[in-house]
Design a protein around this motif. Structure first.
Motif, PDB file in Angstrom:
ATOM      1  N   SER A 518    -116.198 -17.364  56.211  1.00 46.42           N
ATOM      2  CA  SER A 518    -114.781 -17.135  56.464  1.00 46.42           C
ATOM      3  C   SER A 518    -114.203 -18.346  57.189  1.00 46.42           C
ATOM      4  CB  SER A 518    -114.582 -15.851  57.289  1.00 46.42           C
ATOM      5  OG  SER A 518    -115.226 -15.975  58.543  1.00 46.42           O
ATOM      6  N   SER A 519    -112.929 -18.253  57.452  1.00 43.74           N
ATOM      7  CA  SER A 519    -112.262 -19.389  58.091  1.00 43.74           C
ATOM      8  C   SER A 519    -112.735 -19.593  59.527  1.00 43.74           C
ATOM      9  CB  SER A 519    -110.751 -19.185  58.080  1.00 43.74           C
ATOM     10  OG  SER A 519    -110.417 -17.976  58.763  1.00 43.74           O
ATOM     11  N   LYS A 520    -113.222 -18.539  60.172  1.00 42.43           N
ATOM     12  CA  LYS A 520    -113.679 -18.627  61.557  1.00 42.43           C
ATOM     13  C   LYS A 520    -115.155 -18.285  61.617  1.00 42.43           C
ATOM     14  CE  LYS A 520    -113.154 -19.133  65.997  1.00 42.43           C
ATOM     15  NZ  LYS A 520    -112.905 -20.485  66.570  1.00 42.43           N
ATOM     16  N   ILE A 521    -115.966 -19.261  62.073  1.00 42.56           N
ATOM     17  CA  ILE A 521    -117.411 -19.078  62.206  1.00 42.56           C
ATOM     18  C   ILE A 521    -117.717 -18.833  63.682  1.00 42.56           C
ATOM     19  CG2 ILE A 521    -119.656 -20.166  61.928  1.00 42.56           C
ATOM     20  CD1 ILE A 521    -118.365 -19.398  59.326  1.00 42.56           C
ATOM     21  N   PRO A 522    -118.318 -17.682  64.037  1.00 38.54           N
ATOM     22  CA  PRO A 522    -118.586 -17.407  65.456  1.00 38.54           C
ATOM     23  C   PRO A 522    -119.748 -18.247  65.987  1.00 38.54           C
ATOM     24  CG  PRO A 522    -119.421 -15.619  64.095  1.00 38.54           C
ATOM     25  CD  PRO A 522    -118.685 -16.541  63.168  1.00 38.54           C
ATOM     26  N   LEU A 523    -119.649 -18.587  67.242  1.00 42.97           N
ATOM     27  CA  LEU A 523    -120.720 -19.298  67.944  1.00 42.97           C
ATOM     28  C   LEU A 523    -121.656 -18.275  68.576  1.00 42.97           C
ATOM     29  CD1 LEU A 523    -121.988 -21.909  69.165  1.00 42.97           C
ATOM     30  CD2 LEU A 523    -120.391 -21.656  71.075  1.00 42.97           C
ATOM     31  N   LEU A 524    -122.927 -18.319  68.196  1.00 40.07           N
ATOM     32  CA  LEU A 524    -123.891 -17.356  68.722  1.00 40.07           C
ATOM     33  C   LEU A 524    -124.521 -17.816  70.026  1.00 40.07           C
ATOM     34  CD1 LEU A 524    -125.792 -16.247  65.467  1.00 40.07           C
ATOM     35  CD2 LEU A 524    -123.895 -15.102  66.635  1.00 40.07           C
ATOM     36  N   THR A 525    -124.996 -19.039  70.053  1.00 38.46           N
ATOM     37  CA  THR A 525    -125.781 -19.510  71.204  1.00 38.46           C
ATOM     38  C   THR A 525    -125.441 -20.961  71.484  1.00 38.46           C
ATOM     39  OG1 THR A 525    -127.574 -18.061  70.486  1.00 38.46           O
ATOM     40  CG2 THR A 525    -128.095 -19.690  72.171  1.00 38.46           C
ATOM     41  N   ARG A 526    -125.457 -21.286  72.767  1.00 37.40           N
ATOM     42  CA  ARG A 526    -125.354 -22.677  73.197  1.00 37.40           C
ATOM     43  C   ARG A 526    -126.507 -22.948  74.149  1.00 37.40           C
ATOM     44  NH1 ARG A 526    -119.782 -24.973  75.233  1.00 37.40           N
ATOM     45  NH2 ARG A 526    -119.655 -22.793  75.826  1.00 37.40           N
ATOM     46  N   VAL A 527    -127.358 -23.897  73.797  1.00 42.65           N
ATOM     47  CA  VAL A 527    -128.546 -24.217  74.588  1.00 42.65           C
ATOM     48  C   VAL A 527    -128.320 -25.566  75.266  1.00 42.65           C
ATOM     49  CG1 VAL A 527    -131.040 -24.593  74.552  1.00 42.65           C
ATOM     50  CG2 VAL A 527    -129.987 -22.962  72.948  1.00 42.65           C
ATOM     51  N   ARG A 528    -128.463 -25.554  76.582  1.00 46.77           N
ATOM     52  CA  ARG A 528    -128.334 -26.820  77.328  1.00 46.77           C
ATOM     53  C   ARG A 528    -129.576 -27.662  77.096  1.00 46.77           C
ATOM     54  NH1 ARG A 528    -124.153 -29.802  79.092  1.00 46.77           N
ATOM     55  NH2 ARG A 528    -124.784 -31.184  80.799  1.00 46.77           N
ATOM     56  N   HIS A 529    -129.370 -28.903  76.592  1.00 40.58           N
ATOM     57  CA  HIS A 529    -130.496 -29.751  76.228  1.00 40.58           C
ATOM     58  C   HIS A 529    -130.106 -31.209  76.437  1.00 40.58           C
ATOM     59  CE1 HIS A 529    -133.352 -31.810  73.419  1.00 40.58           C
ATOM     60  NE2 HIS A 529    -134.167 -30.866  73.866  1.00 40.58           N
ATOM     61  N   ASN A 530    -130.990 -31.999  77.014  1.00 39.04           N
ATOM     62  CA  ASN A 530    -130.718 -33.411  77.283  1.00 39.04           C
ATOM     63  C   ASN A 530    -130.845 -34.202  75.980  1.00 39.04           C
ATOM     64  OD1 ASN A 530    -130.396 -35.981  78.252  1.00 39.04           O
ATOM     65  ND2 ASN A 530    -132.130 -35.936  79.649  1.00 39.04           N
ATOM     66  N   ASN A 531    -129.718 -34.540  75.373  1.00 38.79           N
ATOM     67  CA  ASN A 531    -129.705 -35.301  74.123  1.00 38.79           C
ATOM     68  C   ASN A 531    -129.369 -36.778  74.326  1.00 38.79           C
ATOM     69  OD1 ASN A 531    -130.220 -32.933  72.659  1.00 38.79           O
ATOM     70  ND2 ASN A 531    -128.046 -32.460  72.504  1.00 38.79           N
ATOM     71  N   ASN A 532    -129.370 -37.228  75.578  1.00 33.86           N
ATOM     72  CA  ASN A 532    -129.005 -38.611  75.871  1.00 33.86           C
ATOM     73  C   ASN A 532    -130.214 -39.514  75.631  1.00 33.86           C
ATOM     74  OD1 ASN A 532    -127.709 -40.904  76.745  1.00 33.86           O
ATOM     75  ND2 ASN A 532    -127.788 -40.367  78.911  1.00 33.86           N
ATOM     76  N   THR A 533    -130.425 -39.919  74.388  1.00 37.35           N
ATOM     77  CA  THR A 533    -131.571 -40.764  74.048  1.00 37.35           C
ATOM     78  C   THR A 533    -131.294 -42.246  74.276  1.00 37.35           C
ATOM     79  OG1 THR A 533    -130.805 -40.755  71.766  1.00 37.35           O
ATOM     80  CG2 THR A 533    -132.465 -39.134  72.365  1.00 37.35           C
ATOM     81  N   GLY A 534    -130.028 -42.656  74.375  1.00 36.17           N
ATOM     82  CA  GLY A 534    -129.723 -44.062  74.570  1.00 36.17           C
ATOM     83  C   GLY A 534    -129.779 -44.847  73.271  1.00 36.17           C
ATOM     84  N   ARG A 535    -129.689 -46.167  73.393  1.00 38.63           N
ATOM     85  CA  ARG A 535    -129.628 -47.011  72.209  1.00 38.63           C
ATOM     86  C   ARG A 535    -130.999 -47.406  71.681  1.00 38.63           C
ATOM     87  NH1 ARG A 535    -127.534 -52.972  73.617  1.00 38.63           N
ATOM     88  NH2 ARG A 535    -128.184 -53.177  71.446  1.00 38.63           N
ATOM     89  N   TRP A 536    -132.052 -47.242  72.490  1.00 41.84           N
ATOM     90  CA  TRP A 536    -133.379 -47.694  72.084  1.00 41.84           C
ATOM     91  C   TRP A 536    -134.215 -46.585  71.460  1.00 41.84           C
ATOM     92  CZ3 TRP A 536    -132.827 -52.568  71.937  1.00 41.84           C
ATOM     93  CH2 TRP A 536    -132.113 -53.257  72.913  1.00 41.84           C
ATOM     94  N   LEU A 537    -133.704 -45.366  71.469  1.00 39.84           N
ATOM     95  CA  LEU A 537    -134.400 -44.242  70.841  1.00 39.84           C
ATOM     96  C   LEU A 537    -133.555 -43.686  69.709  1.00 39.84           C
ATOM     97  CD1 LEU A 537    -135.681 -42.297  74.002  1.00 39.84           C
ATOM     98  CD2 LEU A 537    -136.924 -43.972  72.654  1.00 39.84           C
ATOM     99  N   THR A 538    -134.225 -43.183  68.700  1.00 36.84           N
ATOM    100  CA  THR A 538    -133.518 -42.506  67.619  1.00 36.84           C
ATOM    101  C   THR A 538    -132.933 -41.202  68.136  1.00 36.84           C
ATOM    102  OG1 THR A 538    -135.086 -43.464  66.044  1.00 36.84           O
ATOM    103  CG2 THR A 538    -133.755 -41.634  65.268  1.00 36.84           C
ATOM    104  N   ARG A 539    -131.764 -40.858  67.660  1.00 35.46           N
ATOM    105  CA  ARG A 539    -131.116 -39.632  68.123  1.00 35.46           C
ATOM    106  C   ARG A 539    -131.945 -38.401  67.758  1.00 35.46           C
ATOM    107  NH1 ARG A 539    -124.587 -39.622  67.355  1.00 35.46           N
ATOM    108  NH2 ARG A 539    -124.116 -41.434  68.662  1.00 35.46           N
ATOM    109  N   PHE A 540    -131.901 -37.415  68.658  1.00 35.90           N
ATOM    110  CA  PHE A 540    -132.544 -36.136  68.370  1.00 35.90           C
ATOM    111  C   PHE A 540    -131.812 -35.438  67.211  1.00 35.90           C
ATOM    112  CE2 PHE A 540    -133.891 -35.927  73.050  1.00 35.90           C
ATOM    113  CZ  PHE A 540    -135.130 -36.455  72.759  1.00 35.90           C
TER     114      PHE A 540
END
Length: 612
Positions: A518-540
């Motif tokens: 549908s036009s509106k997709i509900p958000l079920l879960t938000r997990v706090r996670h450190n995604n700051n890999t920087g420029r020398w690591l490939t993104r998660f």
């Protein structure tokens, strides 16, 4: 006597007791028949140091001095002579100022002031003599003594000497000359800067290596040319097929020939078993039984891993990895020693961002690079064919649009999407359109409804419907607006596609419910996670476990290093930790579709494999 005789009437009035300063009340009032004159004398009731009353005569002397000062000032203004002020006591100020300012007649000014002081009472008496005889006795009594004391005479002498001394210095003329010397005359010429001396300049040090000279100053010879096997990062390889010859093997390699023979066997037998999700307890138990050892760690690519894929075979463990400079590595874990099971190929000139084994034929490995090429490695024929090429656009990701892998959908960095039909001759594509996004980083087709696909890039996540395809462009069917920063990936759940997991740079992993488009997709879960890999690591990139519909896998920045498995509810199911063998961040992770095998790649090109 009444007509000829003068009538004299004197009124004396006492000063008011409330006045502490000068009293302006007339002390004597003389009324004459012929002429009346009023004289005002200030009267001070203050006492001196000896306790005696101050004589009003002294006050009259002060008034006379004030009149003389006003006369001197008027004279200076008429003559145009400047005044010079000096630091003297108040009693000496008027005399010294008049003496300094009058250069033409200094002696006259001094004698005049001195005469005023000495003959004050005489002048007062002479003024009253012309008025009548009746006030002679009274004036004589009021003046008292007309002579000055020895101290006052010496004081007046010092004042006059000082005034003569300052007049002899010609201070006015000297000040005028100094002002002329200080005043700068405007220069009409052009000032030129003096050239700096050579010894004053700072000499910048330069590297002898950059100057290509040795320490003695002798030029170094030109470096030897690079071997042909090294490919320039910014130069595309020539179009057409490439032979399947490992770059890390010299001459004919019997081991690689055996691997090719093995690939032919495993490509004939296909696993037709359906994917079924087990209970959470059984799934956790299977994850806990997966371990890693030194034998399952190996450097497969030259630089950091940007993409990975696991062969679906249940008899052999084969892992493929693509790196940052266009190299693709294959690792057969059954070969010992480990280095003998690694084979590297240079297929592209830039980042290999996507690797996938064909779902219809596992002997085909497809690789996509930013350099605008898409190749397919056929291990049965030992050749890498060119499937799609576009030198004007940079590719970002691809997925299989049909179950038999005959058609592909390819995403471009400039938000373009191409539909490629592999059954056509050559490498031409069938359709192309522009999306409404700023860029596309990942792209995936819905596992059940193949006409849907999801694209992520920038801050946008959109779901498109290919049935509403237009040549000028296509509008999104559904848009996700919860992301605050750039996205790294967005993937459907592997079996039903009822869930979507996204990885965002705002340090959050989000799970959405896509069971109803549908036009509106509900958000079920938000997990706090450190995604700051920087420029020398490939993104998660959080990816779903193919064996478990409701669990996904992602790398971790936490210490000790780990690879985490989360449930769609946000609960941490398991963490793969081994402080001895897993000591680096594995940005890219992939799970075997049917076996308990997990592979993770780090930024140095090493692959870590956990097996059950």
């Amino acid at each position: 006597m009444a007509g000829s005789q003068e009538s004299l009437q004197v009124n004396e009035s006492k000063p008011s007791q409330s006045i502490t300063g000068l009293s302006l009340t007339p002390q004597h009032t003389i009324l004459l028949q012929k002429q009346a004159r009023v004289l005002l004398f200030p009267f001070d009731v203050k006492k001196n140091k000896q306790g005696q009353m101050i004589n009003p005569q002294n006050l009259s002397e002060n008034n006379s001095n004030n009149e003389e000062k006003h006369k001197v000032k008027r004279k200076h203004r008429e003559l145009g002579t400047p005044e010079i002020e000096a630091m003297f006591p108040k009693e000496e100020y008027s005399l010294q100022k008049s003496a300094l300012c009058s250069q033409t007649e200094p002696s006259a000014a001094i004698s005049k002031n001195t005469k005023d002081v000495l003959s004050l009472s005489t002048e007062m008496q002479s003024k009253q003599d012309g008025d009548g005889d009746g006030d002679e006795n009274e004036t004589a009594d009021r003046d008292g003594s007309t002579e000055l004391s020895a101290y006052e005479k010496k004081r007046l002498k010092n004042i006059s000497e000082n005034a003569e001394f300052f007049a002899s210095l010609d201070l006015i003329e000297t000040a005028k000359r100094l002002r002329e010397m200080i005043t700068k005359r405007p220069s009409h010429g052009i000032k030129r800067k003096k050239p700096k001396k050579a010894e004053d300049e700072i000499v910048c040090r330069r590297s002898m290596r950059l100057l290509k000279v040795d320490p003695s100053g002798v030029p170094l010879p030109d470096p030897s040319p690079q071997p042909d096997s090294v490919v320039d990062q910014y130069t595309r390889l020539p179009p057409g097929p490439l032979e399947m010859i490992p770059e890390n093997q010299n001459g004919e390699n019997e081991v690689f020939k055996g691997v090719l023979h093995m690939w032919m066997k495993i490509s004939q037998s296909r696993n037709e078993s359906t994917k079924k999700s087990s209970s959470m307890k059984r799934y956790q138990a299977s994850l806990s039984g997966m371990v890693i050892s030194e034998a399952n760690i190996c450097k497969v690519t030259k630089t950091r891993v940007c993409s990975m894929a696991i062969h679906p075979s249940e008899t052999r463990t084969l892992v493929a990895a693509g790196d940052r400079v266009g190299q693709v590595g294959l690792w057969d874990l059954t070969q010992q020693p480990r280095e003998d099971g690694v084979f590297t190929f240079i297929l592209h000139s830039q980042v290999v961002s996507c690797l996938n084994f064909s779902p219809a034929n596992p002997a085909h490995l497809l690789s996509l690079s930013h350099d605008g090429t898409l190749r397919c490695g056929d291990f049965t024929r030992a050749v890498f064919e060119e499937v799609y090429r576009n030198e004007e656009r940079d590719f970002s990701y691809f997925d299989f649009l049909a179950d038999d892998a005959s058609t592909l959908i390819v995403g471009h960095w400039d938000a373009g999407v191409a539909i490629v039909d592999r059954r056509t001759s050559g490498s031409s594509y069938e359709q192309f359109f522009n999306s409404s996004m700023s860029l596309i980083r990942t792209l995936q087709v819905h596992p059940v409804n193949r006409h849907y696909f999801i694209a992520a890039g920038g801050r946008d996540v959109h779901i498109y419907d290919l049935r509403y395809f237009k040549s000028k462009g296509i509008k999104p069917l559904i848009s996700f607006t919860e992301h605050l920063k750039t996205l790294a990936s967005a993937y459907f759940s592997p079996v039903t596609g009822n869930r979507v997991v996204t990885t965002c740079a705002d340090d959050n992993l989000r799970v959405f419910d896509t069971s109803c488009m549908s036009s509106k997709i509900p958000l079920l879960t938000r997990v706090r996670h450190n995604n700051n890999t920087g420029r020398w690591l490939t993104r998660f990139r959080a990816v779903w476990d193919p064996k478990q519909e409701d669990c996904f896998i992602v790398g971790s920045m936490a210490r000790p290093r780990s690879i985490d498995v989360f449930h769609e509810s946000g609960e941490l199911v398991h963490s793969f930790i081994d402080e001895e063998c897993l000591a680096s961040v594995c940005s890219i992770s992939v799970m075997h579709p049917t076996q308990n095998i997990l592979a993770g790649g780090n930024s140095s090109g090493r692959i870590h494999v956990f097996k059950g």
